[in-house]
Design a protein around this motif. Structure first.
Motif, mmCIF file in Angstrom:
data_model
loop_
_atom_site.group_PDB
_atom_site.id
_atom_site.type_symbol
_atom_site.label_atom_id
_atom_site.label_comp_id
_atom_site.label_asym_id
_atom_site.label_seq_id
_atom_site.Cartn_x
_atom_site.Cartn_y
_atom_site.Cartn_z
ATOM 1 N N HIS A 60 -2.513 -7.375 -3.798
ATOM 2 C CA HIS A 60 -3.741 -7.408 -2.980
ATOM 3 C C HIS A 60 -3.809 -6.211 -2.041
ATOM 4 N N VAL A 61 -2.725 -6.006 -1.291
ATOM 5 C CA VAL A 61 -2.693 -4.943 -0.283
ATOM 6 C C VAL A 61 -2.841 -3.568 -0.932
ATOM 7 N N ASN A 62 -2.323 -3.429 -2.156
ATOM 8 C CA ASN A 62 -2.386 -2.151 -2.870
ATOM 9 C C ASN A 62 -3.576 -2.076 -3.828
ATOM 10 N N ARG A 63 -4.592 -2.926 -3.568
ATOM 11 C CA ARG A 63 -5.832 -2.905 -4.351
ATOM 12 C C ARG A 63 -5.580 -2.998 -5.857
ATOM 13 N N PHE A 64 -4.599 -3.785 -6.224
ATOM 14 C CA PHE A 64 -4.250 -4.015 -7.627
ATOM 15 C C PHE A 64 -3.988 -2.711 -8.393
ATOM 16 N N ASN A 65 -3.345 -1.786 -7.691
ATOM 17 C CA ASN A 65 -2.876 -0.562 -8.339
ATOM 18 C C ASN A 65 -1.752 -0.957 -9.301
ATOM 19 N N PRO A 66 -1.909 -0.685 -10.611
ATOM 20 C CA PRO A 66 -0.918 -1.164 -11.583
ATOM 21 C C PRO A 66 0.476 -0.559 -11.395
ATOM 22 N N ASN A 67 0.555 0.574 -10.700
ATOM 23 C CA ASN A 67 1.848 1.246 -10.534
ATOM 24 C C ASN A 67 2.370 1.182 -9.105
ATOM 25 N N CYS A 68 1.958 0.137 -8.353
ATOM 26 C CA CYS A 68 2.338 0.104 -6.931
ATOM 27 C C CYS A 68 3.806 -0.260 -6.708
ATOM 28 N N LEU A 69 4.444 -0.916 -7.677
ATOM 29 C CA LEU A 69 5.854 -1.276 -7.480
ATOM 30 C C LEU A 69 6.771 -0.115 -7.841
ATOM 31 N N LYS A 70 7.738 0.120 -6.988
ATOM 32 C CA LYS A 70 8.669 1.240 -7.187
ATOM 33 C C LYS A 70 9.887 0.755 -7.968
ATOM 34 N N ARG A 71 10.127 1.406 -9.109
ATOM 35 C CA ARG A 71 11.231 0.979 -9.981
ATOM 36 C C ARG A 71 12.494 1.807 -9.796
ATOM 37 N N ARG A 72 12.337 3.063 -9.387
ATOM 38 C CA ARG A 72 13.478 3.977 -9.319
ATOM 39 C C ARG A 72 13.670 4.509 -7.901
ATOM 40 N N PRO A 73 14.918 4.766 -7.517
ATOM 41 C CA PRO A 73 15.151 5.347 -6.188
ATOM 42 C C PRO A 73 14.597 6.761 -6.093
ATOM 43 N N GLY A 74 14.074 7.107 -4.923
ATOM 44 C CA GLY A 74 13.653 8.484 -4.675
ATOM 45 C C GLY A 74 14.808 9.258 -4.065
ATOM 46 N N ASN A 75 14.504 10.344 -3.382
ATOM 47 C CA ASN A 75 15.554 11.148 -2.754
ATOM 48 C C ASN A 75 15.864 10.699 -1.328
ATOM 49 N N GLU A 76 15.047 9.756 -0.836
ATOM 50 C CA GLU A 76 15.179 9.382 0.570
ATOM 51 C C GLU A 76 16.452 8.577 0.824
ATOM 52 N N SER A 77 17.031 8.767 1.999
ATOM 53 C CA SER A 77 18.195 7.959 2.371
ATOM 54 C C SER A 77 17.780 6.876 3.367
ATOM 55 N N GLN A 78 16.638 7.087 4.049
ATOM 56 C CA GLN A 78 16.094 6.084 4.972
ATOM 57 C C GLN A 78 14.846 5.481 4.347
ATOM 58 N N PHE A 79 14.667 4.163 4.519
ATOM 59 C CA PHE A 79 13.511 3.501 3.921
ATOM 60 C C PHE A 79 12.653 2.886 5.021
ATOM 61 N N SER A 80 11.354 3.023 4.872
ATOM 62 C CA SER A 80 10.459 2.348 5.816
ATOM 63 C C SER A 80 10.123 0.972 5.233
ATOM 64 N N PRO A 81 9.796 -0.012 6.092
ATOM 65 C CA PRO A 81 9.442 -1.350 5.582
ATOM 66 C C PRO A 81 8.300 -1.303 4.567
ATOM 67 N N SER A 82 7.338 -0.385 4.768
ATOM 68 C CA SER A 82 6.197 -0.325 3.845
ATOM 69 C C SER A 82 6.620 0.185 2.469
ATOM 70 N N GLU A 83 7.757 0.871 2.387
ATOM 71 C CA GLU A 83 8.290 1.274 1.075
ATOM 72 C C GLU A 83 9.079 0.125 0.445
ATOM 73 N N VAL A 84 9.918 -0.522 1.254
ATOM 74 C CA VAL A 84 10.763 -1.602 0.739
ATOM 75 C C VAL A 84 9.913 -2.740 0.181
#
Length: 335
Positions: free
Chosen positions: A137-161
């Protein structure tokens, strides 16, 4: 649509995944108007549409086709939903969802009874699906909104998690030296949305799902430290407030959801309304109001992580409309 020929109607049924009813449609449908004016009883009798989710799917598809505004969720077909179940860590339900032809639009209107019909009886899995639909809902039903692979970041924001898939959570466990326990999350329904948005989901819940015994105190402490770092201060504070509230009952990972037993006063209401017309949605259509007072309804932007308040599917339901009873008596008394 009302002027569509029988051939057009049958081709359309094929397109939306209900091609098996084409033969019945050819015998009964004269044009699109036949479907527009049909009642659920007509659909069951004339099209042999006995599967309650197929009836729901057809009615929602007609509504989308005749509506003024296109639904983003309607672009996500039932094959996409089976991949989504993989992403949220519930692949064991793929066959039932596929047979029910559950698509993106139907996710919006899934009820507790629908999930029970799909053989989803675990309270934790109901919560998982609820939180995952909210993230859509929050991501307007974007089919690719879920993150499957780690990025390069070492710190995560709640909106990413909050957008992490089940696989991404397992990757995080590997990164904090808990690789041997990560495979235990397969089929658990644990994803970033459940971790962030379900108030009762805490480090102890995760430890139980990972099969880390209470005797392994150092390992549990290590998990708790990393889990709290993942949540961030805001979510930690909200969960703490929730657990300290009177009548708090911990999340029971083995609790089942079952249809609520109806008393005599409910029987007349039941006769008037079919079970598949229930309005007890797993994730209400109107997204919850965020802490900044903005609502996701009417196209107003909501921060991707707006806290879990009012999100728990078991706890936020009004008793009058409650369709399920929990076997867990503690949960009953806390409500």
């Amino acid at each position: 649509f009302s002027k569509w020929s029988v051939d057009q109607v049958c081709d359309w049924l094929e397109d939306i995944g209900l091609g098996q009813y084409g033969l019945f449609a050819r015998r009964w449908v004269s044009d699109g108007q036949t479907l527009l004016s049909a009642s659920p009883q007509d659909l069951e009798k004339e099209l042999s549409l006995k599967h309650p989710l197929h009836r729901k799917k057809l009615q929602l598809a007609i509504r989308t086709l005749t509506g003024k505004q296109p639904e983003r969720s309607a672009e996500l077909d039932y094959i996409w939903v089976t991949r989504w179940l993989d992403d949220i860590g519930l692949p064991q339900y793929k066959d039932q969802f596929s047979e029910g032809r559950v698509d993106g639009q139907m996710l919006q209107f899934l009820t507790v009874n629908d999930l029970l019909f799909l053989k989803v009886t675990s309270q934790l899995h109901h919560l998982s699906i609820k939180c995952a639909i909210h993230v859509l809902h929050v991501n307007r039903f974007n089919p690719n909104c879920l993150k499957r692979r780690p990025g390069n970041e070492s710190q995560f924001s709640p909106s990413e998690v909050v957008q992490w898939s089940n696989h991404r959570v397992m990757e995080w466990l590997r990164s904090v030296d808990l690789a041997e326990y990560a495979p235990n999350l397969r089929g658990s329904g644990v994803h970033g949305g459940l971790i962030m948005l379900e108030p009762r989901f805490n480090a102890d819940t995760l430890a139980m799902l990972l099969n880390i015994s209470p005797q392994k105190t150092l390992l549990r402490r290590h998990l708790t430290t990393n889990f709290n770092n993942l949540l961030g201060q805001q979510a930690q504070q909200e969960k703490r407030e929730y657990t300290e509230a009177p009548g708090y009952s911990p999340l029971n990972i083995t609790a089942k959801v079952k249809p609520k037993k109806l008393g005599f006063s409910n029987l007349t209401q039941l006769r008037r309304r079919r079970s598949d017309e229930s309005r007890d949605y797993v994730c209400p259509i109107e997204s919850p109001t965020s802490q900044s007072g903005q609502s996701a309804a009417n196209g107003v932007q909501v921060r991707p992580y707006a806290g879990f308040r009012g999100l728990s599917p078991i706890l936020d339901r009004e008793p009058a409309r409650d369709q399920v009873g929990l076997e867990d008596s503690k949960a009953d008394t806390s409500q």
